[in-house]
Design a protein around this motif. Sequence first.
Motif, short mmCIF file in Angstrom:
data_model
loop_
_atom_site.label_atom_id
_atom_site.label_comp_id
_atom_site.label_asym_id
_atom_site.label_seq_id
_atom_site.Cartn_x
_atom_site.Cartn_y
_atom_site.Cartn_z
N ALA A 10 0.83 -1.21 0.00
CA ALA A 10 0.00 0.00 0.00
C ALA A 10 0.86 1.26 0.00
O ALA A 10 0.58 2.22 -0.74
CB ALA A 10 -0.94 -0.01 1.20
N PHE A 11 1.90 1.28 0.81
CA PHE A 11 2.79 2.44 0.82
C PHE A 11 3.53 2.55 -0.52
O PHE A 11 3.73 3.65 -1.03
CB PHE A 11 3.79 2.38 1.99
N GLY A 12 3.93 1.43 -1.09
CA GLY A 12 4.57 1.46 -2.40
C GLY A 12 3.65 2.08 -3.44
O GLY A 12 4.09 2.88 -4.28
N GLY A 13 2.37 1.73 -3.39
CA GLY A 13 1.40 2.32 -4.31
C GLY A 13 1.22 3.81 -4.08
O GLY A 13 1.19 4.60 -5.04
N ALA A 14 1.10 4.22 -2.82
CA ALA A 14 0.95 5.65 -2.51
C ALA A 14 2.16 6.44 -2.98
O ALA A 14 2.03 7.53 -3.54
CB ALA A 14 0.74 5.84 -1.00
N HIS A 15 3.34 5.87 -2.77
CA HIS A 15 4.57 6.54 -3.19
C HIS A 15 4.64 6.63 -4.71
O HIS A 15 5.08 7.64 -5.26
CB HIS A 15 5.79 5.81 -2.64
N MET A 16 4.20 5.58 -5.40
CA MET A 16 4.19 5.59 -6.86
C MET A 16 3.24 6.67 -7.38
O MET A 16 3.60 7.42 -8.29
CB MET A 16 3.76 4.21 -7.39
N TRP A 17 2.06 6.79 -6.79
CA TRP A 17 1.10 7.82 -7.21
C TRP A 17 1.67 9.21 -6.96
O TRP A 17 1.57 10.09 -7.81
CB TRP A 17 -0.22 7.66 -6.45
N LEU A 149 -1.14 6.79 5.17
CA LEU A 149 -1.58 6.46 3.81
C LEU A 149 -2.68 7.43 3.35
O LEU A 149 -2.64 7.92 2.22
CB LEU A 149 -2.10 5.03 3.73
N GLY A 150 -3.63 7.70 4.22
CA GLY A 150 -4.70 8.64 3.88
C GLY A 150 -4.17 10.01 3.54
O GLY A 150 -4.62 10.65 2.58
N ASN A 151 -3.20 10.48 4.31
CA ASN A 151 -2.60 11.80 4.07
C ASN A 151 -1.94 11.86 2.70
O ASN A 151 -2.13 12.80 1.94
CB ASN A 151 -1.57 12.09 5.17
N THR A 152 -1.18 10.83 2.35
CA THR A 152 -0.48 10.82 1.07
C THR A 152 -1.46 10.78 -0.10
O THR A 152 -1.35 11.57 -1.04
CB THR A 152 0.50 9.63 0.99
#
Length: 173
Positions: A10-17, A149-152
Amino acid sequence: MDGVGVLRSAFGGAHMWYRGTVADLSAAQANTVPRGVVHPIGELMAHILHCEDFMVNRAIQGTPPLWERDGWEAKLGGEMVVDLPEPVKGRSYQCDPKVMSEYAQAVFANTDAFLGSLKDSDLERELELVQFGFPSNMSLGTFLTTMLLGNTYAHTGEISSLKGFLGKKGYPF
């Protein structure tokens, strides 16, 4: 996949976005002050990164954030933008997207290393967050998913929208 694996994904996805959304920004675009009381893109970028850096390091691990420890304050200038300041102060924030990208790389690698050190049982650990201005304490797993995650994701969406007002494509897809 275990709980920690899901969090890392999930963090990898948020960082990618986040990276994809800000990748094509110029300094002029990042520092454009929108009409109304909206925060500039550069300030939102800083807020996303500062929150993750501060919370993973100071709030969760009790160590100095990379911002202090690795000299990012000197490289990027300004204060940490963990709390979005009132509009007058926030709208004066200036950033260099290229240097901010380097800071993002450091913050995201730090977060992934931290997550990689966890076991699923660690996600139940209660964090003392009231001292950092949160209304209540919560488990590590709840904090990581609902707050970081929500913040990102939320602020990356704001950045995408603001790019549209600048005549640019928002998200990278």
